[in-house]
Design an enzyme around this catalytic site. Structure first.
Site, PDB file in Angstrom:
ATOM      1  N   ARG A   1      10.783 -66.243 -60.848  1.00 15.79           N
ATOM      2  CA  ARG A   1      10.158 -66.016 -59.546  1.00 15.79           C
ATOM      3  C   ARG A   1       8.637 -66.177 -59.617  1.00 15.79           C
ATOM      4  O   ARG A   1       8.034 -66.876 -58.805  1.00 15.79           O
ATOM      5  CB  ARG A   1      10.528 -64.619 -59.040  1.00 15.79           C
ATOM      6  CG  ARG A   1      10.092 -64.323 -57.636  1.00 15.79           C
ATOM      7  CD  ARG A   1      10.468 -62.894 -57.269  1.00 15.79           C
ATOM      8  NE  ARG A   1       9.904 -61.919 -58.195  1.00 15.79           N
ATOM      9  CZ  ARG A   1      10.560 -61.361 -59.196  1.00 15.79           C
ATOM     10  NH1 ARG A   1      11.805 -61.685 -59.417  1.00 15.79           N
ATOM     11  NH2 ARG A   1       9.983 -60.508 -60.011  1.00 15.79           N
ATOM     12  N   THR A   2       8.020 -65.532 -60.597  1.00 14.10           N
ATOM     13  CA  THR A   2       6.563 -65.612 -60.705  1.00 14.10           C
ATOM     14  C   THR A   2       6.109 -67.032 -61.020  1.00 14.10           C
ATOM     15  O   THR A   2       5.146 -67.540 -60.432  1.00 14.10           O
ATOM     16  CB  THR A   2       6.063 -64.646 -61.794  1.00 14.10           C
ATOM     17  OG1 THR A   2       6.445 -63.320 -61.450  1.00 14.10           O
ATOM     18  CG2 THR A   2       4.561 -64.714 -61.939  1.00 14.10           C
TER      19      THR A   2
ATOM     20  N   ARG B   1       2.097 -65.725 -68.883  1.00 16.26           N
ATOM     21  CA  ARG B   1       2.978 -64.551 -68.974  1.00 16.26           C
ATOM     22  C   ARG B   1       3.389 -64.412 -70.436  1.00 16.26           C
ATOM     23  O   ARG B   1       3.728 -65.397 -71.097  1.00 16.26           O
ATOM     24  CB  ARG B   1       4.215 -64.721 -68.111  1.00 16.26           C
ATOM     25  CG  ARG B   1       5.055 -63.425 -68.036  1.00 16.26           C
ATOM     26  CD  ARG B   1       6.300 -63.655 -67.233  1.00 16.26           C
ATOM     27  NE  ARG B   1       7.028 -62.432 -66.977  1.00 16.26           N
ATOM     28  CZ  ARG B   1       6.938 -61.722 -65.862  1.00 16.26           C
ATOM     29  NH1 ARG B   1       6.103 -62.104 -64.921  1.00 16.26           N
ATOM     30  NH2 ARG B   1       7.663 -60.655 -65.682  1.00 16.26           N
TER      31      ARG B   1
ATOM     32  N   HIS C   1       0.290 -56.713 -64.196  1.00 15.58           N
ATOM     33  CA  HIS C   1       0.769 -57.891 -63.468  1.00 15.58           C
ATOM     34  C   HIS C   1      -0.051 -57.946 -62.183  1.00 15.58           C
ATOM     35  O   HIS C   1       0.450 -57.664 -61.092  1.00 15.58           O
ATOM     36  CB  HIS C   1       2.260 -57.721 -63.174  1.00 15.58           C
ATOM     37  CG  HIS C   1       2.945 -58.977 -62.710  1.00 15.58           C
ATOM     38  ND1 HIS C   1       2.283 -60.160 -62.474  1.00 15.58           N
ATOM     39  CD2 HIS C   1       4.247 -59.228 -62.447  1.00 15.58           C
ATOM     40  CE1 HIS C   1       3.153 -61.063 -62.092  1.00 15.58           C
ATOM     41  NE2 HIS C   1       4.349 -60.530 -62.056  1.00 15.58           N
TER      42      HIS C   1
ATOM     43  N   LYS D   1       6.279 -73.909 -84.105  1.00 13.89           N
ATOM     44  CA  LYS D   1       5.820 -74.339 -85.434  1.00 13.89           C
ATOM     45  C   LYS D   1       4.884 -73.317 -86.058  1.00 13.89           C
ATOM     46  O   LYS D   1       4.395 -73.520 -87.165  1.00 13.89           O
ATOM     47  CB  LYS D   1       5.088 -75.681 -85.316  1.00 13.89           C
ATOM     48  CG  LYS D   1       5.926 -76.803 -84.724  1.00 13.89           C
ATOM     49  CD  LYS D   1       5.054 -78.045 -84.495  1.00 13.89           C
ATOM     50  CE  LYS D   1       5.822 -79.139 -83.773  1.00 13.89           C
ATOM     51  NZ  LYS D   1       4.944 -80.308 -83.434  1.00 13.89           N
TER      52      LYS D   1
END
Length: 306
Positions: A55-56, A105, A133, A84
């Site tokens: 959603r974000t 995020r 957030h 890696k």
């Protein structure tokens, strides 16, 4: 307006003053009422999602593309150099060469601040662990102001997982700038962390700690439901004891003010019955839609384009 925010990182809601919050909400309102389809032409937004959040991520992508900008990035670190062994510091240093703004995020608290230190372009925190957030908080504030036509003199309840819920933590901080009364509705094991209650005490913001939603429902202007977050529990036994503790349906409306608004950061599981969805009091899908103008405003402001 843009000069104030140009080049600025948006990492924590604590970094934003009341004037900052209102400036961003006002910018979002302008874009909401009069979209600017070419505002970000020639600009590139990088979306770096080290943990899933459909959603974000889609909201940021939609916000940028609706302003004419381009988007690059990843949602799966398995296909990046992180696999890696590349450090977050180096990943950000590299991506900053390709983009004008970075949205990140990450599952680790503090990762957004580290990214901001490494980056030469503005970084927007799209969630770091159970910490912050900020754009979710901004769209929550925007939704409250849009639905109730004010941010002062409101009784606002947070219900559910208040211990692990970063959306609740951030919104609590933001609302402490306004004349609100807060209600924290949760089992004792999921109550609001004492550090946040201490912040409210210091600011003399009135609040009530309660376990029974129905006791306070008639007083409320906004009910902010949250999901009991299975992924945040260190012990699955504890989660199984608490899941489903709060479930509301249309019968709740018989105990509330007629103009109460029910919000939820989504995704929901079973805490809100779908029989509520078609009532005007259900604001959660409108709330999700408000993520577009709010994130457009944040992107445009830190880019110096607004």
């Amino acid at each position: 307006m843009g000069g104030k925010f140009k080049g600025r990182d948006i990492i924590s809601i604590r970094d934003l003053s009341k004037a900052d919050l209102l400036a961003i909400l006002d910018a979002a309102k302008k874009l909401d009422q009069k979209p600017k389809r070419d505002l970000m032409v020639s600009k590139v937004l990088a979306t770096l999602f080290f943990e899933p959040s459909t959603r974000t991520r889609l909201s940021f992508m939609s916000a940028m593309e609706r302003m004419g900008g381009k988007v690059l990035g990843f949602e799966n670190t398995e296909v990046t150099s992180v696999k890696k062994g590349e450090t977050l510091w180096d990943t950000i240093k590299m991506v900053a060469q390709y983009a004008d703004v970075i949205v990140q995020r990450h599952p680790t608290e503090g990762a957004a601040r580290l990214a901001a230190e490494a980056s030469s372009v503005p970084v927007i925190n799209a969630g770091d662990g159970a910490n912050q957030h900020p754009t979710q908080t901004l769209l929550d504030l925007y939704t409250i102001r849009k639905e109730k036509a004010k941010l002062d003199n409101l009784n606002i309840a947070f219900v559910g997982d208040l211990k692990y819920g970063r959306t609740v933590h951030s919104l609590c901080i933001a609302l402490s700038h306004f004349r609100t009364k807060l209600y924290f509705i949760a089992p004792e094991a999921l109550q609001m962390p004492k550090s946040y209650l201490g912040d409210l005490d210091n600011k003399k913001i009135p609040y009530i700690v309660e376990q029974d939603l129905m006791k306070v429902a008639p007083d409320l202007d906004v009910i902010y439901m949250t999901r009991i977050q299975k992924e945040r529990f260190p012990d699955p036994v504890e989660y199984n004891k608490l899941k489903g503790v709060y479930r509301i349906d249309k019968s709740l409306l018989g105990h509330t003010k007629k103009d109460v608004r029910i919000m939820h950061p989504l995704p929901r599981v079973d805490e809100i019955n779908t029989d509520l969805d078609d009532f005007p009091q259900a604001a959660y899908f409108r709330q999700a839609g408000n993520g577009i103008p709010v994130r457009q405003a944040v992107i445009a402001l830190v880019s110096g384009m607004m």
